[in-house]
Structure formats: C-alpha cells, structure tokens
Motif scaffolding. Sequence first.
Motif, PDB file in Angstrom:
ATOM      1  N   ASP A 125       0.810  -1.217   0.000  1.00 25.43           N
ATOM      2  CA  ASP A 125       0.000   0.000   0.000  1.00 25.43           C
ATOM      3  C   ASP A 125       0.847   1.272   0.000  1.00 25.43           C
ATOM      4  N   GLN A 126       2.017   1.224   0.647  1.00 24.61           N
ATOM      5  CA  GLN A 126       2.894   2.402   0.657  1.00 24.61           C
ATOM      6  C   GLN A 126       3.350   2.755  -0.756  1.00 24.61           C
ATOM      7  N   ARG A 127       3.671   1.740  -1.562  1.00 27.34           N
ATOM      8  CA  ARG A 127       4.080   1.982  -2.949  1.00 27.34           C
ATOM      9  C   ARG A 127       2.941   2.605  -3.744  1.00 27.34           C
ATOM     10  N   ALA A 128       1.758   2.069  -3.588  1.00 29.04           N
ATOM     11  CA  ALA A 128       0.602   2.593  -4.317  1.00 29.04           C
ATOM     12  C   ALA A 128       0.313   4.033  -3.902  1.00 29.04           C
ATOM     13  N   GLU A 129       0.390   4.324  -2.618  1.00 29.10           N
ATOM     14  CA  GLU A 129       0.139   5.683  -2.134  1.00 29.10           C
ATOM     15  C   GLU A 129       1.228   6.641  -2.624  1.00 29.10           C
ATOM     16  N   ALA A 130       2.490   6.196  -2.640  1.00 32.75           N
ATOM     17  CA  ALA A 130       3.586   7.035  -3.148  1.00 32.75           C
ATOM     18  C   ALA A 130       3.356   7.380  -4.620  1.00 32.75           C
ATOM     19  N   ARG A 132       0.439   7.462  -6.175  1.00 32.97           N
ATOM     20  CA  ARG A 132      -0.723   8.342  -6.247  1.00 32.97           C
ATOM     21  C   ARG A 132      -0.329   9.790  -5.919  1.00 32.97           C
ATOM     22  N   LEU A 133       0.463   9.969  -4.868  1.00 28.97           N
ATOM     23  CA  LEU A 133       0.911  11.316  -4.485  1.00 28.97           C
ATOM     24  C   LEU A 133       1.832  11.909  -5.544  1.00 28.97           C
ATOM     25  N   VAL A 166       4.647  15.191   2.428  1.00 31.38           N
ATOM     26  CA  VAL A 166       3.637  14.134   2.321  1.00 31.38           C
ATOM     27  C   VAL A 166       4.236  12.778   1.969  1.00 31.38           C
ATOM     28  N   ILE A 167       5.397  12.769   1.328  1.00 33.43           N
ATOM     29  CA  ILE A 167       5.995  11.496   0.913  1.00 33.43           C
ATOM     30  C   ILE A 167       6.908  10.913   2.020  1.00 33.43           C
ATOM     31  N   LEU A 170       6.022   7.738   3.866  1.00 37.61           N
ATOM     32  CA  LEU A 170       5.863   6.566   3.000  1.00 37.61           C
ATOM     33  C   LEU A 170       7.191   5.899   2.657  1.00 37.61           C
TER      34      LEU A 170
END
Length: 190
Positions: A125-130, A132-133, A166-167, A170
């Motif tokens: 999930d951290q990769r996906a959120e990174a 997305r951001l 924000v990153i 993550l």
Amino acid sequence: MNAHLQPTGSAYFFQPETAKVESHTLSVLVSNEPGVLARVIGLFSGRGYNIESLTVSETEHEAHLSRITIVTNGTPTVLEQIKAQLERIVPVHRVLDLTVRARDLGQDRPIEREVALLKVVGHGDQRAEALRLADAFQAKVVDATIEHFIFEITGKSSKIDQFVAVIRPLGLIEICRTGIAAMNRGSQGM
C-alpha cells in the motif's frame, strides 16, 4: 550603545531592529574560469552572509560566461552591500537583483524553479500511495525496482517542500535538490 543597535551575533548587527530581513534572488553573470565560484562563496562566508540556495552553470558557451543564481537574505542595507561587493569581484560582469527588478517593473517575483530527486522505499500500500501522491504533484518516476522509486519533481521550492512532507512517512530515504534557477518575467534579458 543604543538599544536598537545591540549586536545580535550575525552579520546584520549594525541594522536597527526595525529593518526587515528580506529574501532576494540575485543573478550574477561571471566569466567561466577556475576559482570564480570560490571567490563568490568566500565573499559570503567571510562576511557572515547566508546563502539559502546556489546554482551555477555555463550559459553562454562561446563567450565563456556562467550564471550564478543566489538566494540570500538580509536587510535592505545588507543586500545592497552584498550586491556592491559582488560587483567588485573582477570576473563578475553583472549583478542583478531579480527580486528588486521585478518589484520595480510592477511584476510578481521572478520565475523560480527547482528540481529534486527523491528516493522512496516501500512495499504494498505504501508503494501505491507514493505513486498516487507523485501523480498528484506531477512528479515523474525516473527509476524503479520492486523495492524503491526515484521521483523527479520540478517546480517552486514550496511545492517541493510540500511533496517532501507528504511522501516522508511513505519511506523517503534520500533527497537531492538542485537549488533555485530564476529568471525575470517579461521581454528583457539580463
């Protein structure tokens, strides 16, 4: 000694407390020769002036000229001293305070951009959120493995600061920033 002229431990101690410290972007056109950058930096360090950002690159290959962009801060008097002292360095051809020039022409601050590379390590999930951001901040993936990403982001320093903030949670492990490159708006050159 007057109360408003008390030493403060910085290069600005001769300024009254009412003098406002401002951030200015200076563009310095210099001969591209060995030792010029050291002399410019020596001027700042020898007098206790701070450099917030510094970029330099050859801009006119045929004429062997480089452009140094310096973001510094100080009171108006200190900024005038910095410009005057820079102009006295022999290989300096021109010093232009982009901040003052823009103000004199009734324009906003000069166009300022910076490039940053950010390495983020994460899984699931951290990769996906990174990703997305990164998309939301218009950062590009310039390198990727199953364990990490390296993002490239270009923009104002404030945009890069926001992306870093924000990153960071993550899995941000490394940052490399170029410093500010700046140019005045309008049709006139330096």
